[in-house]
Motif scaffolding. Sequence first.
Motif, PDB file in Angstrom:
ATOM      1  N   TRP A  28       0.872  -1.164   0.000  1.00 19.88           N
ATOM      2  CA  TRP A  28       0.000   0.000   0.000  1.00 19.88           C
ATOM      3  C   TRP A  28       0.907   1.211   0.000  1.00 19.88           C
ATOM      4  O   TRP A  28       1.898   1.252   0.735  1.00 19.88           O
ATOM      5  CB  TRP A  28      -0.884   0.008   1.240  1.00 19.88           C
ATOM      6  N   MET A  29       0.588   2.222  -0.819  1.00 23.15           N
ATOM      7  CA  MET A  29       1.490   3.358  -0.928  1.00 23.15           C
ATOM      8  C   MET A  29       0.742   4.671  -1.103  1.00 23.15           C
ATOM      9  O   MET A  29      -0.389   4.696  -1.593  1.00 23.15           O
ATOM     10  CB  MET A  29       2.457   3.140  -2.083  1.00 23.15           C
ATOM     11  N   VAL A  30       1.411   5.735  -0.679  1.00 22.02           N
ATOM     12  CA  VAL A  30       0.926   7.099  -0.910  1.00 22.02           C
ATOM     13  C   VAL A  30       2.009   7.845  -1.666  1.00 22.02           C
ATOM     14  O   VAL A  30       3.189   7.550  -1.531  1.00 22.02           O
ATOM     15  CB  VAL A  30       0.568   7.834   0.407  1.00 22.02           C
ATOM     16  N   GLN A  31       1.580   8.829  -2.471  1.00 17.81           N
ATOM     17  CA  GLN A  31       2.529   9.562  -3.292  1.00 17.81           C
ATOM     18  C   GLN A  31       2.797  10.975  -2.813  1.00 17.81           C
ATOM     19  O   GLN A  31       3.661  11.642  -3.341  1.00 17.81           O
ATOM     20  CB  GLN A  31       2.058   9.584  -4.745  1.00 17.81           C
ATOM     21  N   GLY A  32       2.060  11.463  -1.843  1.00 20.18           N
ATOM     22  CA  GLY A  32       2.331  12.786  -1.302  1.00 20.18           C
ATOM     23  C   GLY A  32       1.803  13.935  -2.130  1.00 20.18           C
ATOM     24  O   GLY A  32       1.730  15.047  -1.654  1.00 20.18           O
ATOM     25  N   SER A  69       1.838   9.873   4.970  1.00 18.64           N
ATOM     26  CA  SER A  69       2.197   8.638   5.668  1.00 18.64           C
ATOM     27  C   SER A  69       1.063   7.621   5.586  1.00 18.64           C
ATOM     28  O   SER A  69      -0.097   7.966   5.380  1.00 18.64           O
ATOM     29  CB  SER A  69       2.523   8.941   7.136  1.00 18.64           C
ATOM     30  N   ILE A  70       1.447   6.350   5.758  1.00 19.71           N
ATOM     31  CA  ILE A  70       0.481   5.249   5.683  1.00 19.71           C
ATOM     32  C   ILE A  70       0.910   4.172   6.677  1.00 19.71           C
ATOM     33  O   ILE A  70       2.109   3.926   6.870  1.00 19.71           O
ATOM     34  CB  ILE A  70       0.385   4.699   4.239  1.00 19.71           C
ATOM     35  N   LEU A  71      -0.087   3.535   7.312  1.00 19.12           N
ATOM     36  CA  LEU A  71       0.179   2.508   8.319  1.00 19.12           C
ATOM     37  C   LEU A  71      -0.981   1.527   8.333  1.00 19.12           C
ATOM     38  O   LEU A  71      -2.135   1.927   8.123  1.00 19.12           O
ATOM     39  CB  LEU A  71       0.307   3.180   9.700  1.00 19.12           C
ATOM     40  N   GLY A  81      -2.107   9.667   6.860  1.00 14.31           N
ATOM     41  CA  GLY A  81      -1.831  10.968   7.455  1.00 14.31           C
ATOM     42  C   GLY A  81      -1.508  11.991   6.386  1.00 14.31           C
ATOM     43  O   GLY A  81      -0.841  11.692   5.409  1.00 14.31           O
ATOM     44  N   THR A  82      -2.008  13.202   6.584  1.00 13.72           N
ATOM     45  CA  THR A  82      -1.739  14.292   5.651  1.00 13.72           C
ATOM     46  C   THR A  82      -0.889  15.343   6.341  1.00 13.72           C
ATOM     47  O   THR A  82      -0.693  15.310   7.553  1.00 13.72           O
ATOM     48  CB  THR A  82      -3.038  14.958   5.165  1.00 13.72           C
ATOM     49  N   TRP A  83      -0.410  16.277   5.565  1.00 10.66           N
ATOM     50  CA  TRP A  83       0.330  17.401   6.114  1.00 10.66           C
ATOM     51  C   TRP A  83      -0.635  18.581   6.196  1.00 10.66           C
ATOM     52  O   TRP A  83      -0.808  19.326   5.251  1.00 10.66           O
ATOM     53  CB  TRP A  83       1.540  17.735   5.250  1.00 10.66           C
ATOM     54  N   GLY A  84      -1.337  18.689   7.338  1.00  7.81           N
ATOM     55  CA  GLY A  84      -2.192  19.835   7.579  1.00  7.81           C
ATOM     56  C   GLY A  84      -3.633  19.730   7.142  1.00  7.81           C
ATOM     57  O   GLY A  84      -4.397  20.655   7.345  1.00  7.81           O
ATOM     58  N   LEU A  87      -6.478  13.423   9.259  1.00  8.08           N
ATOM     59  CA  LEU A  87      -6.106  12.018   9.448  1.00  8.08           C
ATOM     60  C   LEU A  87      -7.302  11.175   9.012  1.00  8.08           C
ATOM     61  O   LEU A  87      -8.431  11.451   9.397  1.00  8.08           O
ATOM     62  CB  LEU A  87      -5.781  11.756  10.921  1.00  8.08           C
ATOM     63  N   PHE A  88      -7.044  10.169   8.200  1.00  9.72           N
ATOM     64  CA  PHE A  88      -8.104   9.328   7.661  1.00  9.72           C
ATOM     65  C   PHE A  88      -7.806   7.866   8.006  1.00  9.72           C
ATOM     66  O   PHE A  88      -6.656   7.471   8.120  1.00  9.72           O
ATOM     67  CB  PHE A  88      -8.166   9.449   6.141  1.00  9.72           C
ATOM     68  N   VAL A  89      -8.877   7.074   8.150  1.00 13.89           N
ATOM     69  CA  VAL A  89      -8.713   5.633   8.323  1.00 13.89           C
ATOM     70  C   VAL A  89      -9.579   4.947   7.266  1.00 13.89           C
ATOM     71  O   VAL A  89     -10.713   5.345   7.023  1.00 13.89           O
ATOM     72  CB  VAL A  89      -9.059   5.168   9.763  1.00 13.89           C
ATOM     73  N   PHE A  90      -8.998   3.935   6.619  1.00 17.29           N
ATOM     74  CA  PHE A  90      -9.674   3.204   5.544  1.00 17.29           C
ATOM     75  C   PHE A  90      -9.899   1.776   6.001  1.00 17.29           C
ATOM     76  O   PHE A  90      -8.950   1.063   6.343  1.00 17.29           O
ATOM     77  CB  PHE A  90      -8.820   3.231   4.281  1.00 17.29           C
TER      78      PHE A  90
END
Length: 109
Positions: A28-32, A69-71, A81-84, A87-90
């Motif tokens: 699982w990935m995030v690209q920012g 970020s992703i966890l 997690g976002t910058w500002g 915060l989301f949960v899937f």
Amino acid sequence: MPLEDRLLEFNTGSIQELVYDEKENALWMVQGNSSGFRKLDLRNYELKQFKVHEYIEEDIPDINYPFESILIDLQDDIWLGTWGTGLFVFDKRKSISTIIIFIPKHRIQ
């Protein structure tokens, strides 16, 4: 499967962060730089894009959430997690996102 068939191309930017999911044998990935996150199934090299606003239960504007970020937690939920922005949960089992904290962009100082 030949190596050249397993190469992946990302249209925008680079991967900000990734996490390995042992249960699904996936990354699982995030690209920012986008409001989505991706899942790469390592069994068949299928890449799936998830856009948060398509899975969210709350009524929020469809804006860009730059994930940083992703966890994966012990309940198998994915935290983004976002910058500002918030915060989301899937929930992978239900394909539903929930906003834990949402900070509208116009209020960020």
